[in-house]
Design an enzyme around this catalytic site. Sequence first.
Site, PDB file in Angstrom:
ATOM      1  N   GLY A  33     -24.907 -24.152 -17.646  1.00 30.28           N
ATOM      2  CA  GLY A  33     -23.518 -24.378 -17.275  1.00 30.28           C
ATOM      3  C   GLY A  33     -23.393 -25.751 -16.639  1.00 30.28           C
ATOM      4  O   GLY A  33     -24.387 -26.322 -16.178  1.00 30.28           O
ATOM      5  N   HIS A  47     -18.923 -24.433  -7.918  1.00 29.24           N
ATOM      6  CA  HIS A  47     -18.862 -25.899  -8.023  1.00 29.24           C
ATOM      7  C   HIS A  47     -17.414 -26.395  -7.958  1.00 29.24           C
ATOM      8  O   HIS A  47     -17.121 -27.411  -7.325  1.00 29.24           O
ATOM      9  CB  HIS A  47     -19.472 -26.373  -9.350  1.00 29.24           C
ATOM     10  CG  HIS A  47     -20.962 -26.522  -9.316  1.00 29.24           C
ATOM     11  ND1 HIS A  47     -21.623 -27.312  -8.402  1.00 29.24           N
ATOM     12  CD2 HIS A  47     -21.928 -26.014 -10.123  1.00 29.24           C
ATOM     13  CE1 HIS A  47     -22.924 -27.264  -8.631  1.00 29.24           C
ATOM     14  NE2 HIS A  47     -23.141 -26.479  -9.668  1.00 29.24           N
ATOM     15  N   HIS A 105     -21.488 -19.242 -10.451  1.00 27.41           N
ATOM     16  CA  HIS A 105     -22.135 -20.498 -10.053  1.00 27.41           C
ATOM     17  C   HIS A 105     -21.214 -21.687 -10.355  1.00 27.41           C
ATOM     18  O   HIS A 105     -21.021 -22.569  -9.510  1.00 27.41           O
ATOM     19  CB  HIS A 105     -23.477 -20.607 -10.792  1.00 27.41           C
ATOM     20  CG  HIS A 105     -24.255 -21.848 -10.501  1.00 27.41           C
ATOM     21  ND1 HIS A 105     -25.482 -21.830  -9.864  1.00 27.41           N
ATOM     22  CD2 HIS A 105     -24.001 -23.159 -10.773  1.00 27.41           C
ATOM     23  CE1 HIS A 105     -25.930 -23.077  -9.747  1.00 27.41           C
ATOM     24  NE2 HIS A 105     -25.048 -23.900 -10.309  1.00 27.41           N
ATOM     25  N   GLU A 106     -20.622 -21.686 -11.566  1.00 31.79           N
ATOM     26  CA  GLU A 106     -19.738 -22.806 -11.941  1.00 31.79           C
ATOM     27  C   GLU A 106     -18.445 -22.783 -11.133  1.00 31.79           C
ATOM     28  O   GLU A 106     -17.927 -23.826 -10.732  1.00 31.79           O
ATOM     29  CB  GLU A 106     -19.424 -22.764 -13.445  1.00 31.79           C
ATOM     30  CG  GLU A 106     -20.643 -22.885 -14.353  1.00 31.79           C
ATOM     31  CD  GLU A 106     -21.600 -23.984 -13.943  1.00 31.79           C
ATOM     32  OE1 GLU A 106     -21.139 -25.069 -13.519  1.00 31.79           O
ATOM     33  OE2 GLU A 106     -22.817 -23.749 -14.015  1.00 31.79           O
ATOM     34  N   GLN A 146     -19.900 -32.149 -11.374  1.00 35.04           N
ATOM     35  CA  GLN A 146     -21.309 -32.559 -11.505  1.00 35.04           C
ATOM     36  C   GLN A 146     -21.455 -33.842 -12.320  1.00 35.04           C
ATOM     37  O   GLN A 146     -22.520 -34.458 -12.319  1.00 35.04           O
ATOM     38  CB  GLN A 146     -22.130 -31.444 -12.163  1.00 35.04           C
ATOM     39  CG  GLN A 146     -22.274 -30.219 -11.274  1.00 35.04           C
ATOM     40  CD  GLN A 146     -23.162 -29.186 -11.948  1.00 35.04           C
ATOM     41  OE1 GLN A 146     -22.665 -28.391 -12.737  1.00 35.04           O
ATOM     42  NE2 GLN A 146     -24.451 -29.220 -11.664  1.00 35.04           N
ATOM     43  N   CYS A 157     -29.954 -25.484 -10.463  1.00 35.18           N
ATOM     44  CA  CYS A 157     -28.740 -26.284 -10.636  1.00 35.18           C
ATOM     45  C   CYS A 157     -29.141 -27.690 -11.046  1.00 35.18           C
ATOM     46  O   CYS A 157     -30.069 -28.256 -10.451  1.00 35.18           O
ATOM     47  CB  CYS A 157     -27.975 -26.308  -9.311  1.00 35.18           C
ATOM     48  SG  CYS A 157     -26.444 -27.254  -9.379  1.00 35.18           S
ATOM     49  N   LEU A 158     -28.451 -28.240 -12.039  1.00 29.93           N
ATOM     50  CA  LEU A 158     -28.794 -29.605 -12.480  1.00 29.93           C
ATOM     51  C   LEU A 158     -28.562 -30.628 -11.363  1.00 29.93           C
ATOM     52  O   LEU A 158     -29.128 -31.707 -11.393  1.00 29.93           O
ATOM     53  CB  LEU A 158     -27.968 -29.983 -13.718  1.00 29.93           C
ATOM     54  CG  LEU A 158     -28.247 -29.153 -14.983  1.00 29.93           C
ATOM     55  CD1 LEU A 158     -27.390 -29.646 -16.136  1.00 29.93           C
ATOM     56  CD2 LEU A 158     -29.725 -29.197 -15.361  1.00 29.93           C
TER      57      LEU A 158
HETATM   58 ZN   LIG Z   1     -24.949 -25.994 -10.490  1.00 26.01          ZN
END
Ligand SMILES: [Zn+2]
Length: 177
Positions: free
Chosen positions: A49, A148, A144-145, A54, A102-103
């Site tokens: 995701g 963000h 999770h998204e 991000q 997480c990226l």
């Molecule tokens: Zn993330």
Amino acid sequence: MSILKVARLGHPILRAGTLPLPRKQIKSDDIQRFIDDMIETMKEYDGVGLAAVQVHESSRIAVLEVAENPRYPKKPKVPLSVLINLNVTPLTDEMEEDWEGCLSIPELRGRVPRYKTVQVQALGRDGKTLEFTASGFHARVIQHEWDHLNGKVFLDRMRDLSTLAYLQELSRYWPEK
Ligand SMILES: [Zn+2]
């Protein structure tokens, strides 16, 4: 299409929250190109995701896809989805804990409690309303998204930080994960 630079923890944009995208802007060339770039960036880095913040854009857009993924082997598949102006409502108090990464927080994983089943409302990339129920890993990725989009990261959701681990140590000491 291009691969976008991913903001890492500490960049203020990850904490700033987002603004809804007016429905009539969704079909603009700029937004459609940005969505394509988000998808390409997510795939390039083996994410499941990616939220717009991000990649340094404060709009309420998330993309997700769970396919064959070396960062998340053995996870149930989720088709490629674009979720604009995402809103999530838990359908039960029941939560379950599982590993997340997480990226924007490279190399780290931790155990995060998430609601098992959620109601999802969003607009698709065609501007049409999407409404569906998600559960399990799918619900986890969406939560999770969604976090963000609200300026939160998975670390904020951990009950304690004792499970926070680097990937290399995780595969060595938690091989069942
Ligand atoms: Zn993330």
